[in-house]
Design an enzyme around this catalytic site. Structure first.
Site, PDB file in Angstrom:
ATOM      1  N   GLU A 223       0.816  -3.443   4.207  1.00 20.62           N
ATOM      2  CA  GLU A 223       0.645  -2.229   5.015  1.00 20.62           C
ATOM      3  C   GLU A 223       0.678  -1.063   4.037  1.00 20.62           C
ATOM      4  O   GLU A 223       1.740  -0.612   3.634  1.00 20.62           O
ATOM      5  CB  GLU A 223       1.779  -2.124   6.048  1.00 20.62           C
ATOM      6  CG  GLU A 223       1.870  -3.310   7.008  1.00 20.62           C
ATOM      7  CD  GLU A 223       0.735  -3.331   8.028  1.00 20.62           C
ATOM      8  OE1 GLU A 223       0.038  -2.310   8.171  1.00 20.62           O
ATOM      9  OE2 GLU A 223       0.540  -4.363   8.673  1.00 20.62           O
ATOM     10  N   CYS A 257       2.359   7.658   6.942  1.00 22.40           N
ATOM     11  CA  CYS A 257       1.205   6.934   6.387  1.00 22.40           C
ATOM     12  C   CYS A 257      -0.056   7.230   7.175  1.00 22.40           C
ATOM     13  O   CYS A 257      -1.151   7.217   6.611  1.00 22.40           O
ATOM     14  CB  CYS A 257       1.482   5.439   6.372  1.00 22.40           C
ATOM     15  SG  CYS A 257       1.887   4.773   7.993  1.00 22.40           S
TER      16      CYS A 257
HETATM   17  P1  NAD Z   1       6.309   2.622  -2.689  1.00 21.12           P
HETATM   18  O1  NAD Z   1       5.137   1.700  -2.807  1.00 21.12           O
HETATM   19  O2  NAD Z   1       6.665   3.444  -3.841  1.00 21.12           O
HETATM   20  O3  NAD Z   1       7.638   1.765  -2.338  1.00 21.12           O
HETATM   21  C1  NAD Z   1       7.704   0.897  -1.233  1.00 21.12           C
HETATM   22  C2  NAD Z   1       8.768  -0.144  -1.493  1.00 21.12           C
HETATM   23  O4  NAD Z   1       8.384  -0.923  -2.620  1.00 21.12           O
HETATM   24  C3  NAD Z   1      10.144   0.395  -1.787  1.00 21.12           C
HETATM   25  O5  NAD Z   1      11.105  -0.427  -1.164  1.00 21.12           O
HETATM   26  C4  NAD Z   1      10.240   0.287  -3.300  1.00 21.12           C
HETATM   27  O6  NAD Z   1      11.552   0.115  -3.778  1.00 21.12           O
HETATM   28  C5  NAD Z   1       9.448  -0.978  -3.558  1.00 21.12           C
HETATM   29  N1  NAD Z   1       8.871  -1.051  -4.898  1.00 21.12           N
HETATM   30  C6  NAD Z   1       8.568  -0.035  -5.752  1.00 21.12           C
HETATM   31  N2  NAD Z   1       8.030  -0.515  -6.887  1.00 21.12           N
HETATM   32  C7  NAD Z   1       7.993  -1.867  -6.749  1.00 21.12           C
HETATM   33  C8  NAD Z   1       7.530  -2.933  -7.574  1.00 21.12           C
HETATM   34  N3  NAD Z   1       7.011  -2.708  -8.772  1.00 21.12           N
HETATM   35  N4  NAD Z   1       7.624  -4.193  -7.089  1.00 21.12           N
HETATM   36  C9  NAD Z   1       8.132  -4.422  -5.863  1.00 21.12           C
HETATM   37  N5  NAD Z   1       8.595  -3.468  -5.047  1.00 21.12           N
HETATM   38  C10 NAD Z   1       8.522  -2.199  -5.482  1.00 21.12           C
HETATM   39  O7  NAD Z   1       6.059   3.472  -1.393  1.00 21.12           O
HETATM   40  P2  NAD Z   1       6.941   4.662  -0.791  1.00 21.12           P
HETATM   41  O8  NAD Z   1       6.849   5.834  -1.686  1.00 21.12           O
HETATM   42  O9  NAD Z   1       8.285   4.156  -0.423  1.00 21.12           O
HETATM   43  O10 NAD Z   1       6.141   4.944   0.564  1.00 21.12           O
HETATM   44  C11 NAD Z   1       5.017   5.763   0.625  1.00 21.12           C
HETATM   45  C12 NAD Z   1       3.738   4.959   0.670  1.00 21.12           C
HETATM   46  O11 NAD Z   1       3.808   3.977   1.676  1.00 21.12           O
HETATM   47  C13 NAD Z   1       2.545   5.825   1.040  1.00 21.12           C
HETATM   48  O12 NAD Z   1       1.430   5.414   0.283  1.00 21.12           O
HETATM   49  C14 NAD Z   1       2.320   5.514   2.504  1.00 21.12           C
HETATM   50  O13 NAD Z   1       1.016   5.740   2.973  1.00 21.12           O
HETATM   51  C15 NAD Z   1       2.674   4.066   2.534  1.00 21.12           C
HETATM   52  N6  NAD Z   1       3.068   3.688   3.874  1.00 21.12           N
HETATM   53  C16 NAD Z   1       2.283   2.835   4.576  1.00 21.12           C
HETATM   54  C17 NAD Z   1       2.639   2.496   5.877  1.00 21.12           C
HETATM   55  C18 NAD Z   1       1.826   1.540   6.694  1.00 21.12           C
HETATM   56  O14 NAD Z   1       2.342   1.074   7.702  1.00 21.12           O
HETATM   57  N7  NAD Z   1       0.602   1.229   6.329  1.00 21.12           N
HETATM   58  C19 NAD Z   1       3.783   3.039   6.445  1.00 21.12           C
HETATM   59  C20 NAD Z   1       4.553   3.911   5.689  1.00 21.12           C
HETATM   60  C21 NAD Z   1       4.194   4.235   4.401  1.00 21.12           C
END
Ligand code: NAD
Length: 480
Positions: A223, A257
């Site tokens: 997602e 998002c």
């Molecule tokens: P992010 O990708 O930075 O982090 C998401 C999660 O991944 C966190 O728990 C983080 O600790 C973990 N993470 C970070 N680096 C990682 C790695 N190398 N390996 C594994 N896990 C890792 O995202 P964010 O800043 O927390 O959220 C914002 C983003 O999420 C935006 O792009 C937004 O559009 C997207 N988002 C999508 C949805 C959806 O339902 N499609 C919903 C909310 C947010």
């Protein structure tokens, strides 16, 4: 102000492996959870959300610096409860074994499809809706009969700690477990041999998750994010469109998002539209600094990133219009960023190249409606698309020319709130669906089961093949 640190009691990757092993063992040892047991689990979760609603809203407020309590109640607590209620109500029907047809040569056998739990589900969630985006996948995985390990975002540590407390009070760790930590823990977590892994977060991290999961052939539901456009059609109700897009951009300060990322507006209506968006923001937020209804930016890093997007747009000729009705001085340390319009936005600006994820709205003029669809199609497929028009044929034109994860017509974001609609992206905005029935299916294996009966005709198809068998086979071919 220093970035918020993750709580100290985070688990090392060896411990995560031990918990996964314990969950897998417990899954194999126990019989498949009955409908009653799954409903009980869901009821426990709902009960805890209700009982801890205020604590949860406070935790989210602490994580954001200021998180509108109304937004937390609507978009985190109500959505979770409503989603769980929908699952609970329909779970019996979704779990039912489905009778399928049997090819006539196999008569009198029987065929069916069973929805089987996969085993242990991994869930990695982001900070922007730190409760809903963690709890809905957990609830859905449990409803499908799985065990779950959750890794919430390190950027919402108070919510993560409270979720861990709530979940550990409801379920033993071999059923539901919540880890904590940042990218390192996330990276170790995504390498675990889950039976299915749901990741919600950025597209960049999503690529890494998929690469890590591929080593175990763990199926992924991704997602992700991206730039979700709002197309204001030539015969739209301009003021309605402006007010709904303004609301979508300011809700959670644009850290959603499916927030409208930018607006495509007929060139002749651009100034009127921009004026109406600014008026809607002024009306909703007569003040910003101390206004509890206006959510802060999650942390310094994101505040600096958003400020950088505006600086870059200004350098490249953008008209930056912050809407700060009371003309307050906003202290960057409090991370309240005025909702801001950007006119004259051009494709070379960083804010037209990356997901904005904050209260900044570029408004792009177009000539013919087909140009607006072409603009969208020249970019990666968005998670959501919004189209405003009173003329259904114009709406249909946009919908048939573009492809996005989901669509709301004449409003923003509300398709996500429909429990009976699937939710998920397409292309760079993600893969796989959850919410409602599709969520149950995503966390299940659809197992084909064939029951042979005796007597049957299969005994005839055995070497040494009889000469007259070929005659029968030729008749069968003609029969189809
Ligand atoms: P992010 O990708 O930075 O982090 C998401 C999660 O991944 C966190 O728990 C983080 O600790 C973990 N993470 C970070 N680096 C990682 C790695 N190398 N390996 C594994 N896990 C890792 O995202 P964010 O800043 O927390 O959220 C914002 C983003 O999420 C935006 O792009 C937004 O559009 C997207 N988002 C999508 C949805 C959806 O339902 N499609 C919903 C909310 C947010």
């Amino acid at each position: 102000m220093p970035e918020k640190a993750a709580p100290a009691e985070c688990r090392a990757s060896e411990e995560l492996s031990a918990i996964l092993a314990a969950q897998k063992q417990a899954f194999l040892a126990a019989s498949e959870p009955s409908l009653a047991e799954r409903r009980r689990d869901l009821a426990r979760l709902s009960g805890a959300v209700n009982a801890r609603a205020e604590d949860l809203a406070s935790a989210m407020n602490a994580d954001f610096g200021n998180r509108s309590q109304h937004e937390s109640y609507v978009a985190e607590l109500y959505t979770t409860l409503s989603g769980i209620r929908h699952i609970s109500r329909h779970l019996g029907a979704w779990m039912k074994t489905e009778r399928r047809g049997v090819n006539r040569v196999f008569f009198p056998a029987r065929a069916e499809v069973r929805a089987r739990p996969l085993g242990v589900a991994g869930v990695i969630s982001p900070w922007n809706y730190p409760f809903y985006l963690a709890m809905m996948p957990v609830a859905t995985a449990l409803a499908a009969g799985n065990r779950v390990m959750l890794k919430p975002s390190e950027f919402a540590p108070a919510t993560a700690a409270l979720m861990a407390e709530i979940l550990s009070g409801l379920f033993p760790p071999e059923k539901v477990y919540s880890a904590c930590g940042g990218p390192e823990v996330g990276a170790a977590f995504s390498k675990l041999a889950f039976d299915v892994l749901l990741f919600t977060g950025s597209t960049g991290v999503g690529r890494r998750i998929m690469a890590a999961a591929s080593l175990n052939l763990t199926p992924v539901i991704l997602e992700l994010g991206g730039k979700s456009p709002a197309i204001v059609g030539p015969t739209a109700n301009l003021f309605h469109a402006a007010s709904r897009i303004a609301l979508g951009k300011a809700f959670n300060a644009g850290q959603t998002c499916v927030a409208p990322d930018y607006a495509l507006v007929p060139a002749e209506s651009l100034e009127t539209f921009a004026g109406a968006v600014a008026a809607a923001w002024r009306k909703s937020f007569p003040t910003l600094a101390g206004n509890p209804d206006y959510t802060a930016i999650i942390n310094e890093r994101h505040y600096a990133r958003l400020s950088g997007l505006l600086d870059d747009a200004l350098r490249k000729g953008g008209r930056i219009i912050p809407v700060n009705a009371a003309n307050e001085k906003l202290d960057p340390a409090r991370r309240k960023m005025a909702p801001t319009l950007v006119l004259n936005a051009s494709p070379d600006m960083a804010l037209m190249q990356e997901e904005i994820f904050g209260p900044i709205l570029p408004v792009i003029p177009y000539g013919a409606l087909s140009e607006a669809s072409a603009f969208v199609n020249a970019r990666p497929r968005p998670l959501a698309l919004y189209v405003f028009d009173e003329d259904q044929s114009k709406v249909s034109e946009v919908l048939s020319r573009t492809l996005s994860g989901g669509v709301t017509v004449n409003d923003v974001m509300l398709h996500v709130a429909q429990d009976d609609l699937p939710f998920g992206g397409v292309g760079e905005s993600g893969m796989g669906l959850y919410h409602g029935r599709e969520g149950f299916d995503a966390f299940s294996h659809k197992q084909a089961v064939f029951f042979q009966k005796t007597p049957n005709a299969q005994g005839l198809l055995r070497p040494p093949y009889q000469a007259n068998l070929m005659k029968i086979l030729k008749i069968l071919l003609r029969w189809g």
